[in-house]
Motif scaffolding. Sequence first.
Motif, PDB file in Angstrom:
ATOM      1  N   TYR A 263       0.850  -1.187   0.000  1.00 36.22           N
ATOM      2  CA  TYR A 263       0.000   0.000   0.000  1.00 36.22           C
ATOM      3  C   TYR A 263       0.888   1.240   0.000  1.00 36.22           C
ATOM      4  N   HIS A 264       0.314   2.380  -0.381  1.00 42.32           N
ATOM      5  CA  HIS A 264       0.983   3.666  -0.221  1.00 42.32           C
ATOM      6  C   HIS A 264       0.070   4.560   0.636  1.00 42.32           C
ATOM      7  N   ALA A 265      -0.647   5.510   0.000  1.00 43.74           N
ATOM      8  CA  ALA A 265      -1.537   6.376   0.787  1.00 43.74           C
ATOM      9  C   ALA A 265      -2.842   5.645   1.113  1.00 43.74           C
TER      10      ALA A 265
ATOM     11  N   PHE B 152       3.521  -0.744   3.772  1.00 38.42           N
ATOM     12  CA  PHE B 152       3.190   0.614   3.330  1.00 38.42           C
ATOM     13  C   PHE B 152       4.490   1.296   2.945  1.00 38.42           C
ATOM     14  N   ASP B 153       4.571   1.823   1.744  1.00 41.82           N
ATOM     15  CA  ASP B 153       5.770   2.533   1.320  1.00 41.82           C
ATOM     16  C   ASP B 153       5.605   4.038   1.503  1.00 41.82           C
ATOM     17  N   ASP B 154       6.689   4.690   1.799  1.00 42.30           N
ATOM     18  CA  ASP B 154       6.846   6.155   1.841  1.00 42.30           C
ATOM     19  C   ASP B 154       6.442   6.788   3.181  1.00 42.30           C
ATOM     20  N   GLY B 155       5.517   6.173   3.923  1.00 46.20           N
ATOM     21  CA  GLY B 155       5.149   6.712   5.230  1.00 46.20           C
ATOM     22  C   GLY B 155       4.272   7.945   5.175  1.00 46.20           C
TER      23      GLY B 155
ATOM     24  N   ALA C 257      13.403   0.815   6.380  1.00 48.48           N
ATOM     25  CA  ALA C 257      13.963   1.947   5.644  1.00 48.48           C
ATOM     26  C   ALA C 257      13.609   1.896   4.159  1.00 48.48           C
ATOM     27  N   HIS C 258      13.506   3.081   3.576  1.00 48.19           N
ATOM     28  CA  HIS C 258      13.144   3.230   2.158  1.00 48.19           C
ATOM     29  C   HIS C 258      14.072   4.281   1.534  1.00 48.19           C
ATOM     30  N   GLY C 259      15.341   4.281   2.030  1.00 49.32           N
ATOM     31  CA  GLY C 259      16.321   5.260   1.568  1.00 49.32           C
ATOM     32  C   GLY C 259      16.199   6.562   2.333  1.00 49.32           C
TER      33      GLY C 259
ATOM     34  N   ARG D 172      16.362   9.646   0.583  1.00 48.28           N
ATOM     35  CA  ARG D 172      15.736  10.688  -0.246  1.00 48.28           C
ATOM     36  C   ARG D 172      14.813  10.132  -1.332  1.00 48.28           C
ATOM     37  N   HIS D 173      14.499   8.856  -1.255  1.00 48.30           N
ATOM     38  CA  HIS D 173      13.629   8.227  -2.251  1.00 48.30           C
ATOM     39  C   HIS D 173      14.217   8.302  -3.660  1.00 48.30           C
ATOM     40  N   LEU D 174      15.473   7.844  -3.773  1.00 49.98           N
ATOM     41  CA  LEU D 174      16.145   7.817  -5.076  1.00 49.98           C
ATOM     42  C   LEU D 174      16.067   6.424  -5.685  1.00 49.98           C
TER      43      LEU D 174
HETATM   44 ZN    ZN Z   1       8.387   4.749  -2.390  1.00 47.15          ZN
END
Ligand code: ZN
Length: 269
Positions: free
Chosen positions: A25-27, A81-84, A145-147, A149-151
């Motif tokens: 999931y994301h948002a 969930f990605d990005d938080g 963790a997802h990096g 800076r999201h690169l």
């Molecule tokens: Zn992401």
Amino acid sequence: MVAPRVSAALLRRQGAGYGPLALMYHAVERMRGTPRWRWSVSLERFRQHLDLLQEAGYRTLRVADLDGSVDQCGPCVLITFDDGYADNYAAFQELSRRGMVGTWFVVTRAIGGHADWLEDQGERRALLTAEQLREMAAAGMEVGAHGRRHLRLAALPPEELRSEVRGSREDLENLLSRPVTSFAYPYGSHDDAAVAAVSEAGYTAACTVRPGWIRPDGRQPLALPRLEIGPGVGSGELARMLTLGTSDGSWLALGRYFGRRLTARFTGR
Ligand SMILES: [Zn+2]
């Protein structure tokens, strides 16, 4: 409500077949109807997904729970969930209320800010704060963790790659005061160097965006598959995705699957 019951019955029959599946999931937006952004689901729909999983007897695991013993887990699913995104706090409360767990992959230099990598899409979305992440971790959720800076990691120069992978682990361990062992590749982008960097940084699991079953023998832990959940995925489609282990939960895909099984039964292949 017949449809969810049929879906749950279908899942109970098929679901435990191959190994765990991870959902991405994301948002998660508090709204009526279907979100327009392709990386959102409505909170209402998310609740329906959890209803289905509970009715079908699924257990939830965190990514860090994956080890050689996952084949013992019965039907189980990893909710990631990605990005938080800040709106995920309501999803956390929903999981918590039901005694379920999930894994959040956050961009460490953007915590408490907004997702600046979405600006070229004209999106401005707030992100979970450090305090919220600490609360979620203390409540039994995993924060990975997802990096920084999201690169995209594929073909990133070695110094930057190291900063994104090892650096985001250090940031998060300082923030949470607990070990961080799971990573998700931004955009799913990874090459051999990225996988090596993830391994060298001490992660024991890393998620891609490729669909499929997680191998119950624990192999390929640094390239774990996940099924993408788009805005239009209802409970019926989710049940078919979980049955098939693919991101295509259409009736056509299900028909093809049972067609292949029937053929195999009659031809012995
Ligand atoms: Zn992401």
